[in-house]
Design a protein around this motif. Sequence first.
Motif, PDB file in Angstrom:
ATOM      1  N   UNK A   1       0.869  -1.168   0.000  1.00  0.00           N
ATOM      2  CA  UNK A   1       0.000   0.000   0.000  1.00  0.00           C
ATOM      3  C   UNK A   1       0.912   1.226   0.000  1.00  0.00           C
ATOM      4  N   UNK A   2       1.219   1.716  -1.195  1.00  0.00           N
ATOM      5  CA  UNK A   2       2.149   2.842  -1.320  1.00  0.00           C
ATOM      6  C   UNK A   2       1.527   4.130  -0.807  1.00  0.00           C
ATOM      7  N   UNK A   3       2.407   5.005  -0.311  1.00  0.00           N
ATOM      8  CA  UNK A   3       1.993   6.306   0.218  1.00  0.00           C
ATOM      9  C   UNK A   3       2.844   7.409  -0.391  1.00  0.00           C
ATOM     10  N   UNK A   4       2.278   8.598  -0.420  1.00  0.00           N
ATOM     11  CA  UNK A   4       3.034   9.763  -0.865  1.00  0.00           C
ATOM     12  C   UNK A   4       4.279   9.892   0.009  1.00  0.00           C
ATOM     13  N   UNK A   5       5.421  10.117  -0.613  1.00  0.00           N
ATOM     14  CA  UNK A   5       6.668  10.265   0.122  1.00  0.00           C
ATOM     15  C   UNK A   5       7.484   8.991   0.245  1.00  0.00           C
TER      16      UNK A   5
ATOM     17  N   UNK B   1      -1.786   6.046  -5.024  1.00  0.00           N
ATOM     18  CA  UNK B   1      -1.832   7.338  -4.326  1.00  0.00           C
ATOM     19  C   UNK B   1      -2.968   8.194  -4.881  1.00  0.00           C
ATOM     20  N   UNK B   2      -3.171   8.162  -6.204  1.00  0.00           N
ATOM     21  CA  UNK B   2      -4.228   8.983  -6.809  1.00  0.00           C
ATOM     22  C   UNK B   2      -5.618   8.531  -6.371  1.00  0.00           C
ATOM     23  N   UNK B   3      -5.758   7.250  -6.028  1.00  0.00           N
ATOM     24  CA  UNK B   3      -7.056   6.747  -5.568  1.00  0.00           C
ATOM     25  C   UNK B   3      -7.396   7.233  -4.155  1.00  0.00           C
ATOM     26  N   UNK B   4      -6.384   7.684  -3.419  1.00  0.00           N
ATOM     27  CA  UNK B   4      -6.598   8.136  -2.033  1.00  0.00           C
ATOM     28  C   UNK B   4      -6.919   9.621  -1.960  1.00  0.00           C
TER      29      UNK B   4
END
Length: 151
Positions: free
Chosen positions: A91-95, A147-150
């Motif tokens: 689950x990738x996150x910004x940064x 990330x764009x989906x969040x």
Amino acid sequence: MLNIVLVEPEIANNTGNIGRLCVGTHSRLHLIHPFGFVINDKNLKRSGLDYWVHLDVTEYQDVASWKASIPDLSRVFLMSSHAKKSYFEIDFQDGDWLVFGKESKGLSEAVLNQFENHLTIPMSPLIRSFNIANSVAFVIGEANRQISLKI
């Protein structure tokens, strides 16, 4: 913004292509010495075209100096063809920090042993690995999609 890390890149064209990819995806590029080329190599500039001036790039003399700049080591993901977990399982996150090794050998055991998150890119058993620029594109694409989906 994702952080793309190249540990001891060897081929100017690959680094130029990855730099261009970073500009296009609003990602930061982190380069860890030694390089297999001079940073002003004409092949690097040709591959990166005129986008290189827009690149957010930082150079480090060694892995230790780069590692000291990371605020959260749990968000560092090292790509290895020997890893058991796929990059599709994260689950990738910004940064986040996405780390790739040199073209000829990948990441050394010494670097791999410093971090817990090792990921692989699923591939046919007919090949040993993907080109590094393609590998970076695969992982950046998936991370940016998540990330764009969040947002």
